[in-house]
Design an enzyme around this catalytic site. Structure first.
Site, PDB file in Angstrom:
ATOM      1  CG  ASP A  11      -1.961  -1.080   1.198  1.00 23.70           C
ATOM      2  OD1 ASP A  11      -2.469  -1.385   0.106  1.00 23.70           O
ATOM      3  OD2 ASP A  11      -2.292  -1.616   2.270  1.00 23.70           O
ATOM      4  CG  ASP A  66      -6.526  -1.459  -1.286  1.00 25.08           C
ATOM      5  OD1 ASP A  66      -6.728  -2.684  -1.397  1.00 25.08           O
ATOM      6  OD2 ASP A  66      -5.605  -0.983  -0.603  1.00 25.08           O
TER       7      ASP A  66
END
Length: 169
Positions: free
Chosen positions: A131, A149
């Protein structure tokens, strides 16, 4: 309908090509971005990089699922999360083809499947999900997320919109 035709419809229906194209494009963009951030830009060594007053780039390896739930430090735990992503994606694929849904449903499910598989690839490659995007404002920090995401959230929003607008459209 013959048994063979019924089986074929579960695997490939009217919107399958669109959903598959969206899923593959999502995986490609997500993985290209992660490769660039990790292997070219070297975000891990840079730490937090301020982009705007509300957006930073930072590397976080998420070994769980959303918001680091169900953290799995072991390789076996990561394999279980990969298996879950594959089973969930297969279920979404069957839903798309069984339901004979709409164009929006195909796009939405393609985004969700592509995002899930993109994050599963990370689990195999680095032992967790990579991330990078950290949004923040007025002392509040949103969770750190990636392109996969964003695709999953966009897909869920598309499915919610379609469910609210009803079958008449």
């Amino acid at each position: 309908m013959s048994e063979l035709a019924e089986t074929r419809r579960l695997i490939w229906s009217r919107w399958a090509a669109l959903a598959l194209t969206i899923a593959l494009a999502t995986i490609a963009v997500d993985q290209a971005h992660k490769f660039w951030m990790l292997d070219v830009y070297g975000i891990e060594a840079k730490g937090r990089v301020v982009v705007t007053p509300f957006l930073d780039l930072v590397f976080v390896k998420n070994i769980g699922v959303s918001y680091s739930l169900f953290n799995q430090e072991s390789r076996e735990g990561q394999y279980l999360l990969v298996a879950f992503a594959i089973v969930a994606s297969a279920g979404l694929w069957l839903w798309l083809n069984w339901s004979q849904g709409s164009r929006l449903m195909a796009i939405s499910l393609g985004l969700i499947i592509g995002g899930a598989i993109g994050n599963a690839i990370d689990r195999l490659r680095i032992g967790g999900v990579a991330d990078f995007f950290s949004l923040h404002a007025y002392g509040f920090h949103w969770y750190v997320f990636n392109i996969a995401d964003v695709a999953i959230v966009a897909g869920v929003i598309g499915l919610l919109y379609e469910s609210l607008r009803g079958e008449s459209h």
